[in-house]
Design a protein around this motif. Structure first.
Motif, mmCIF file in Angstrom:
data_model
loop_
_atom_site.group_PDB
_atom_site.id
_atom_site.type_symbol
_atom_site.label_atom_id
_atom_site.label_comp_id
_atom_site.label_asym_id
_atom_site.label_seq_id
_atom_site.Cartn_x
_atom_site.Cartn_y
_atom_site.Cartn_z
ATOM 1 N N LYS A 52 15.432 5.547 1.659
ATOM 2 C CA LYS A 52 14.881 6.863 1.957
ATOM 3 C C LYS A 52 13.708 7.090 1.011
ATOM 4 O O LYS A 52 13.665 6.512 -0.084
ATOM 5 N N GLY A 54 11.603 8.699 -1.744
ATOM 6 C CA GLY A 54 11.828 9.552 -2.897
ATOM 7 C C GLY A 54 10.687 10.536 -3.065
ATOM 8 O O GLY A 54 9.735 10.573 -2.276
ATOM 9 N N ALA A 55 10.742 11.328 -4.123
ATOM 10 C CA ALA A 55 9.721 12.337 -4.398
ATOM 11 C C ALA A 55 8.338 11.717 -4.591
ATOM 12 O O ALA A 55 7.324 12.351 -4.326
ATOM 13 N N ASP A 56 8.301 10.458 -5.031
ATOM 14 C CA ASP A 56 7.028 9.764 -5.260
ATOM 15 C C ASP A 56 6.544 8.992 -4.039
ATOM 16 O O ASP A 56 5.638 8.185 -4.127
ATOM 17 N N ASN A 57 7.159 9.247 -2.881
ATOM 18 C CA ASN A 57 6.841 8.555 -1.625
ATOM 19 C C ASN A 57 7.123 7.056 -1.680
ATOM 20 O O ASN A 57 6.576 6.293 -0.895
ATOM 21 N N GLN A 58 7.951 6.639 -2.612
ATOM 22 C CA GLN A 58 8.409 5.262 -2.684
ATOM 23 C C GLN A 58 9.870 5.227 -2.253
ATOM 24 O O GLN A 58 10.594 6.209 -2.414
ATOM 25 N N ASP A 60 13.776 4.833 -2.115
ATOM 26 C CA ASP A 60 14.930 4.836 -3.004
ATOM 27 C C ASP A 60 16.076 4.268 -2.183
ATOM 28 O O ASP A 60 16.218 4.586 -1.004
#
Length: 146
Positions: A52, A54-58, A60
């Motif tokens: 999915k 994450g907040a950093d668009n990477q 997780d």
């Protein structure tokens, strides 16, 4: 958005006569999946993790096979006694990092059901026993066909 991502870990030339298996769960509450005894060939483990953003668009990664903090996720391969082979002289675990898997790689892989991500890791360490600890050097993941 959550995506299911199939991984294939190829353990190259593992120490002969030793059991290897994926750790499902964490702490003292885990079981071993796909347990295999090494012979004269590579061992392959396939598993599914959930990716999915994450907040950093990477991506997780989560799921019962995924270990570690969000910035440093990995999958364990348990070895010898850790894999349930109680007569083994080895009791080790190998960390296979999930780093380097970008959002683009997740998208490309999950867009085609015939694709997965694959990595090759050494199965025998410098001491002649099974490789353990974090895979070093880690050559990363590449897209492959199922």
């Amino acid at each position: 958005m959550k995506q299911q991502l199939t991984l294939r870990i190829r353990l190259e030339s593992p120490t002969v006569g030793v059991d290897f298996g994926l750790q499902n769960g964490s702490g003292h509450n885990y079981d071993i999946l796909q347990k295999q005894k090494s012979a004269a060939q590579d061992l392959c483990f396939e598993c599914t993790v959930v990716a999915k953003l994450g907040a950093d668009n990477q991506p997780d990664f989560t799921g019962p096979l995924v270990q570690g903090p969000p910035a440093n996720r990995f999958v364990y391969i348990n070895i010898g006694k850790s894999a349930g082979q109680f007569d083994s002289i080895w009791s080790r675990r190998l960390k296979v990092p999930l780093r380097g898997i970008t959002a683009e790689i997740v998208y490309q892989t999950t867009a085609n059901s015939a694709m997965l991500l694959e990595t090759n890791v050494p199965g025998t360490g410098k001491d002649g026993g099974p490789t353990c600890g974090t895979v070093k050097p880690f050559n990363g993941w590449h897209i492959a066909m199922k």
